[in-house]
Design an enzyme around this catalytic site. Structure first.
Site, mmCIF file in Angstrom:
data_model
loop_
_atom_site.group_PDB
_atom_site.id
_atom_site.type_symbol
_atom_site.label_atom_id
_atom_site.label_comp_id
_atom_site.label_asym_id
_atom_site.label_seq_id
_atom_site.Cartn_x
_atom_site.Cartn_y
_atom_site.Cartn_z
ATOM 1 N N CYS A 23 -13.472 -43.366 -5.192
ATOM 2 C CA CYS A 23 -14.452 -42.126 -5.430
ATOM 3 C C CYS A 23 -13.037 -41.151 -5.809
ATOM 4 O O CYS A 23 -11.956 -41.830 -4.703
ATOM 5 C CB CYS A 23 -15.117 -41.321 -4.470
ATOM 6 N N TYR A 180 -25.841 -45.568 1.846
ATOM 7 C CA TYR A 180 -25.822 -43.908 0.703
ATOM 8 C C TYR A 180 -27.122 -44.355 0.768
ATOM 9 O O TYR A 180 -28.409 -44.917 0.736
ATOM 10 C CB TYR A 180 -25.431 -43.946 -0.070
#
Ligand SMILES: Cc1cc2nc3c(=O)[nH]c(=O)nc-3n(C[C@H](O)[C@H](O)[C@H](O)COP(=O)(O)O)c2cc1C
Length: 362
Positions: A23, A180
């Site tokens: 990310c 997640y």
């Protein structure tokens, strides 16, 4: 060895060094920009065989932070296509990690000062959805997903896979790790649902398996599909390595080519989880999934040394070595490792580098 090419379906990686998804928290409304072009392009120019772009949200509420990348619209795909073109021109294969953050969404960027925890709407945040209505640690409690939510998100993965193809990606990796959304369904630490998506091992795997089946239908048969798993929760009551072996066998039958073996993230670090953090600590996970499920694997985590990386391949623990932080330290890591292994002559760089520091020089 590390610098032998690897063919998966119709795609050939020039070597087995890959950029692990990272990310960048630098997108605007999900759209990637010059930063991503530079960041990923540099690592492709540095000799990596595979460049996996960061966790990219399949719907806006699936972003970890407001700065996370997305591919929920055609405009996002256009922005990505500049990046894939550059990666491809540099001789690497562009991959995208499709993701949904679930109950870990709507948080500030790691380096932002100011409020921690879940961002409220007036701070640029949104309401989250999760496997149940239980919060992750001190984050806000999500809304438990209904059957309709589950179907919508599977559809969002499918739509995003189609856009990934339009954007020029050659590999899709489905993110089912790190606590997640998809991992939170797999793990009994988070999945306490009592419907068809919770309870038994089969039920907890259902959401991921449905998603993989649907994505495989639209993702071209000649292109590889990867899944990133947290191969263990490092918790006796959690998802285990043997669960991963069983799941990986089913994923192989559904047309998944590579299991990218990470670990952890189902519960906050302060919980019962004991993660061993020594060099290559996740390599045994990749090795066991590879031998147990007869599927190719990627090893990742504290792999920083050329000989260490090469041994992972030559000893048969994994088919691909991914690096994250070491590739932030050295964007030319593949080239550096090739030199250290005396293999620079086998690594073809873009001519603007090759002429000066390529085969003859190495
Ligand atoms: C800055 C940064 C961002 C990351 N973002 C992602 C991500 O988007 N998706 C993912 O699965 N893992 C992500 N990770 C985890 C890495 O892919 C990798 O698994 C982990 O850092 C261990 O590898 P390393 O020891 O080589 O850094 C990230 C890691 C870093 C350092």
């Amino acid at each position: 060895m590390l610098f032998s090419p690897l063919k998966i379906r119709s795609i050939t990686l020039r070597n087995r060094v890959g950029v692990s998804p990272m990310c960048q928290y630098s997108a605007v409304d999900g759209a990637v920009n010059d930063w991503h072009l530079m960041h990923l392009g540099a690592r492709a120019a540095g000799g990596a065989g595979l460049v996996i772009a960061e966790a990219t949200a399949v719907e806006p509420i699936g972003r970890i932070t407001p700065g996370c990348a997305g591919i929920w619209s055609d405009e996002h795909a256009v922005a990505w296509s500049r990046v894939t073109r550059m990666i491809t021109e540099m001789g690497a294969v562009p991959a995208i990690q499709l993701a949904h953050a679930g109950r870990k969404a709507s948080t500030p960027r790691p380096w932002d000062s100011g409020p921690r925890g879940t961002l409220r709407a007036d701070q640029g945040g949104w309401s989250t959805i999760g496997v149940t209505d239980q919060a992750f640690g001190t984050l806000a409690a999500p809304r438990a997903m209904t059957g309709a939510d589950i179907e919508r998100v599977t559809g969002a993965f499918v739509g995003s896979a189609k856009r990934a193809m339009a954007a020029g990606f050659q590999v899709v990796e489905i993110h089912a790790a790190h606590g997640y959304l998809l991992h939170s369904f797999l793990s009994p630490l988070s999945n306490t649902r009592t419907d068809a998506f919770g309870g038994s091992f089969e039920n907890r795997c259902r959401f991921l398996l449905n998603t993989v089946r649907e994505v495989r239908r639209v993702w071209p048969a000649e292109l590889p599909l990867f899944v990133r798993l947290s191969a263990t929760d490092w918790d006796d009551n959690g998802w285990t390595l043997e669960d991963s072996v069983t799941l990986a066998g089913t994923l192989r039958e559904l047309g998944v080519d590579v299991i990218d073996c990470s670990s952890g993230g189902a519960t906050p670090a302060s919980g019962t989880v004991k993660t061993p953090r020594e060099p290559g600590f996740q390599v045994p996970l990749a090795s066991r999934v590879r031998s147990g499920a007869k599927i190719a694997t990627a090893a990742v985590g504290l792999i920083t040394d050329a000989h260490q990386a090469n041994a992972i391949i030559t000893e048969g623990h994994a088919d691909i070595v991914l690096a994250a932080r070491q590739l932030l330290r050295d964007p030319n890591l593949a080239y550096t490792w090739a030199r250290q292994l005396g293999r620079a002559g086998e690594l073809k760089l873009t001519p603007a580098y090759e002429y000066w520091i390529g085969a003859g020089e190495g």
